[in-house]
Design a protein around this motif. Structure first.
Motif, PDB file in Angstrom:
ATOM      1  N   ALA A  48       0.829  -1.203   0.000  1.00 16.39           N
ATOM      2  CA  ALA A  48       0.000   0.000   0.000  1.00 16.39           C
ATOM      3  C   ALA A  48       0.867   1.259   0.000  1.00 16.39           C
ATOM      4  CB  ALA A  48      -0.932  -0.003   1.206  1.00 16.39           C
ATOM      5  N   SER A  49       1.927   1.233   0.792  1.00 15.47           N
ATOM      6  CA  SER A  49       2.834   2.382   0.842  1.00 15.47           C
ATOM      7  C   SER A  49       3.579   2.550  -0.480  1.00 15.47           C
ATOM      8  CB  SER A  49       3.840   2.202   1.983  1.00 15.47           C
ATOM      9  OG  SER A  49       4.757   3.265   2.034  1.00 15.47           O
ATOM     10  N   ALA A  50       3.988   1.431  -1.077  1.00 21.00           N
ATOM     11  CA  ALA A  50       4.733   1.485  -2.341  1.00 21.00           C
ATOM     12  C   ALA A  50       3.915   2.116  -3.450  1.00 21.00           C
ATOM     13  CB  ALA A  50       5.177   0.078  -2.744  1.00 21.00           C
ATOM     14  N   GLN A  51       2.609   1.927  -3.411  1.00 21.40           N
ATOM     15  CA  GLN A  51       1.741   2.506  -4.437  1.00 21.40           C
ATOM     16  C   GLN A  51       1.885   4.032  -4.480  1.00 21.40           C
ATOM     17  OE1 GLN A  51       0.006   1.100  -6.776  1.00 21.40           O
ATOM     18  NE2 GLN A  51      -0.950   2.970  -7.547  1.00 21.40           N
ATOM     19  N   VAL A  52       2.020   4.644  -3.303  1.00 16.82           N
ATOM     20  CA  VAL A  52       2.193   6.097  -3.214  1.00 16.82           C
ATOM     21  C   VAL A  52       3.647   6.479  -3.476  1.00 16.82           C
ATOM     22  CG1 VAL A  52       2.026   8.094  -1.679  1.00 16.82           C
ATOM     23  CG2 VAL A  52       0.266   6.314  -1.612  1.00 16.82           C
ATOM     24  N   VAL A  53       4.558   5.716  -2.875  1.00 18.39           N
ATOM     25  CA  VAL A  53       5.983   6.043  -2.986  1.00 18.39           C
ATOM     26  C   VAL A  53       6.461   5.982  -4.435  1.00 18.39           C
ATOM     27  CG1 VAL A  53       8.291   5.125  -2.470  1.00 18.39           C
ATOM     28  CG2 VAL A  53       6.634   5.477  -0.632  1.00 18.39           C
ATOM     29  N   GLU A  54       5.971   5.026  -5.211  1.00 16.96           N
ATOM     30  CA  GLU A  54       6.388   4.931  -6.611  1.00 16.96           C
ATOM     31  C   GLU A  54       6.018   6.192  -7.382  1.00 16.96           C
ATOM     32  OE1 GLU A  54       4.729   1.341  -8.131  1.00 16.96           O
ATOM     33  OE2 GLU A  54       6.304   0.061  -7.278  1.00 16.96           O
ATOM     34  N   ILE A  56       5.811   9.203  -6.049  1.00 18.19           N
ATOM     35  CA  ILE A  56       6.760  10.223  -5.602  1.00 18.19           C
ATOM     36  C   ILE A  56       8.093  10.050  -6.326  1.00 18.19           C
ATOM     37  CG2 ILE A  56       8.064  11.100  -3.632  1.00 18.19           C
ATOM     38  CD1 ILE A  56       5.704  10.205  -1.860  1.00 18.19           C
ATOM     39  N   LEU A  57       8.554   8.793  -6.414  1.00 18.99           N
ATOM     40  CA  LEU A  57       9.829   8.528  -7.088  1.00 18.99           C
ATOM     41  C   LEU A  57       9.760   8.909  -8.563  1.00 18.99           C
ATOM     42  CD1 LEU A  57      10.749   5.066  -5.506  1.00 18.99           C
ATOM     43  CD2 LEU A  57      11.585   7.330  -4.860  1.00 18.99           C
ATOM     44  N   ASP A  58       8.642   8.606  -9.209  1.00 25.12           N
ATOM     45  CA  ASP A  58       8.489   8.968 -10.619  1.00 25.12           C
ATOM     46  C   ASP A  58       8.613  10.470 -10.812  1.00 25.12           C
ATOM     47  OD1 ASP A  58       8.121   6.339 -11.315  1.00 25.12           O
ATOM     48  OD2 ASP A  58       5.939   6.462 -11.454  1.00 25.12           O
ATOM     49  N   ARG A  59       8.175  11.220  -9.829  1.00 28.94           N
ATOM     50  CA  ARG A  59       8.222  12.681  -9.909  1.00 28.94           C
ATOM     51  C   ARG A  59       9.607  13.232  -9.580  1.00 28.94           C
ATOM     52  NH1 ARG A  59       4.133  16.469  -8.958  1.00 28.94           N
ATOM     53  NH2 ARG A  59       5.022  18.548  -9.261  1.00 28.94           N
ATOM     54  N   VAL A  60      10.225  12.696  -8.539  1.00 29.86           N
ATOM     55  CA  VAL A  60      11.511  13.232  -8.067  1.00 29.86           C
ATOM     56  C   VAL A  60      12.697  12.635  -8.818  1.00 29.86           C
ATOM     57  CG1 VAL A  60      13.002  13.519  -6.038  1.00 29.86           C
ATOM     58  CG2 VAL A  60      10.511  13.639  -5.787  1.00 29.86           C
ATOM     59  N   GLN A  79      15.539  -2.113  -4.401  1.00 29.55           N
ATOM     60  CA  GLN A  79      15.612  -0.987  -5.334  1.00 29.55           C
ATOM     61  C   GLN A  79      14.748   0.176  -4.841  1.00 29.55           C
ATOM     62  OE1 GLN A  79      13.724  -1.374  -9.199  1.00 29.55           O
ATOM     63  NE2 GLN A  79      15.407  -0.287 -10.191  1.00 29.55           N
ATOM     64  N   HIS A  80      13.552  -0.142  -4.372  1.00 31.13           N
ATOM     65  CA  HIS A  80      12.665   0.898  -3.859  1.00 31.13           C
ATOM     66  C   HIS A  80      13.313   1.630  -2.683  1.00 31.13           C
ATOM     67  CE1 HIS A  80       9.674  -1.203  -6.268  1.00 31.13           C
ATOM     68  NE2 HIS A  80       8.783  -0.266  -5.992  1.00 31.13           N
ATOM     69  N   GLN A  85      15.670   6.570  -0.520  1.00 33.96           N
ATOM     70  CA  GLN A  85      16.720   7.296   0.201  1.00 33.96           C
ATOM     71  C   GLN A  85      17.286   8.416  -0.673  1.00 33.96           C
ATOM     72  OE1 GLN A  85      19.127   3.861   1.028  1.00 33.96           O
ATOM     73  NE2 GLN A  85      18.259   3.553   3.072  1.00 33.96           N
ATOM     74  N   ARG A  86      17.492   8.119  -1.949  1.00 36.64           N
ATOM     75  CA  ARG A  86      18.001   9.149  -2.855  1.00 36.64           C
ATOM     76  C   ARG A  86      16.986  10.279  -3.025  1.00 36.64           C
ATOM     77  NH1 ARG A  86      21.259   6.499  -7.961  1.00 36.64           N
ATOM     78  NH2 ARG A  86      22.366   4.838  -6.849  1.00 36.64           N
ATOM     79  N   ALA A  87      15.722   9.902  -3.211  1.00 40.69           N
ATOM     80  CA  ALA A  87      14.686  10.912  -3.404  1.00 40.69           C
ATOM     81  C   ALA A  87      14.558  11.810  -2.182  1.00 40.69           C
ATOM     82  CB  ALA A  87      13.352  10.231  -3.713  1.00 40.69           C
TER      83      ALA A  87
END
Length: 245
Positions: A48-54, A56-60, A79-80, A85-87
């Motif tokens: 559920a968290s990854a759905q949102v985090v992905e 964010i990552l796509d944007r950043v 990888q996530h 961490q980088r984002a």
């Protein structure tokens, strides 16, 4: 719309907490020498968290799926985690880094372009196919232009020339207006400019990208500039008023 940095960082931190690796304790009376580790959070919560985090990552970090190394033999979420961490570092220190490196100029982000453009380009862009991504965005803008005017008998340059013509609408040929026709030079200039700009986008960008075999891949910054051109065009179309006969 700019990203809500505090919210995004909270979401990344929550994901990193859920996916932290630890060695579960051995059951009572059993000693294991295996070094297998597990994520702290339940899989359903991580997913559920990854759905949102992905998103964010796509944007950043738009290229995180191809540029951040992965090792699923260690853990599904490796990888996530590194990408998160980088984002987080980008969100926290991007302005500082650009200032310290002497480049604090405004940055162009595909994520804040008109949705027609980024939605059309996103999948190809994230896999590094920049030229094809621009072509896909151009096709998406053309399709939305056809939807708005209700026409399938014209497309691209011809459709823009017809829709933004200063002539009165005709049956089957509605017009798009960015302002009321008050007979002013401003009205004539705006609509003539849209027609000329559209011709430049499709004749100078879309057609070469689509029809020339063997062209080298576009550098990312050049592809961004081309996407921005179609974003301007998309906003004009989206904001225009339809006038029918």
């Amino acid at each position: 719309m700019s990203i809500d940095t505090a919210w995004a960082r909270d979401e990344l931190a929550h994901f990193l907490q859920l996916t932290e690796l630890y060695r579960p304790p051995d059951p009572p009376g059993i000693f294991s020498v295996r070094a297998s580790r597990a994520n702290r959070g339940p899989q359903k919560d991580i997913i559920a968290s990854a759905q949102v985090v992905e998103q964010i990552l796509d944007r950043v970090l738009p290229r995180w799926r191809t540029e951040v190394p992965t090792n699923k033999s260690v853990n599904r979420w490796c990888q996530h985690r590194e990408a998160a961490q980088r984002a987080d570092t980008v969100l926290l220190r991007d302005a500082e880094v650009r200032d310290r490196l002497g480049d604090n100029a405004p940055q162009l982000s595909a994520g804040v372009m008109h949705p027609w453009v980024w939605d059309g380009a996103r999948a190809l862009w994230q896999s590094g196919h920049y030229r094809e991504a621009v072509t896909a965005a151009a096709k998406k803008v053309n399709a939305e232009m056809q939807n708005k005017t209700g026409r399938r008998d014209a497309s691209e340059t011809g459709l823009f020339q017809s829709a933004f013509s200063r002539e009165a609408p005709k049956p089957g040929q509605p017009r798009l207006r960015l302002m009321a026709d008050d007979g002013s030079d401003t009205f004539r200039s705006i609509h003539r400019g849209v027609m000329a700009f559209a011709e430049g986008c499709y004749a100078g960008i879309r057609n070469p990208n689509s029809h020339e075999d063997g062209l080298p891949e576009l550098p990312e910054h050049e592809a961004l500039e081309q996407l921005a051109a179609f974003s301007i065009l998309a906003r004009w179309v989206d904001s225009a008023t339809v006038q029918s006969a």
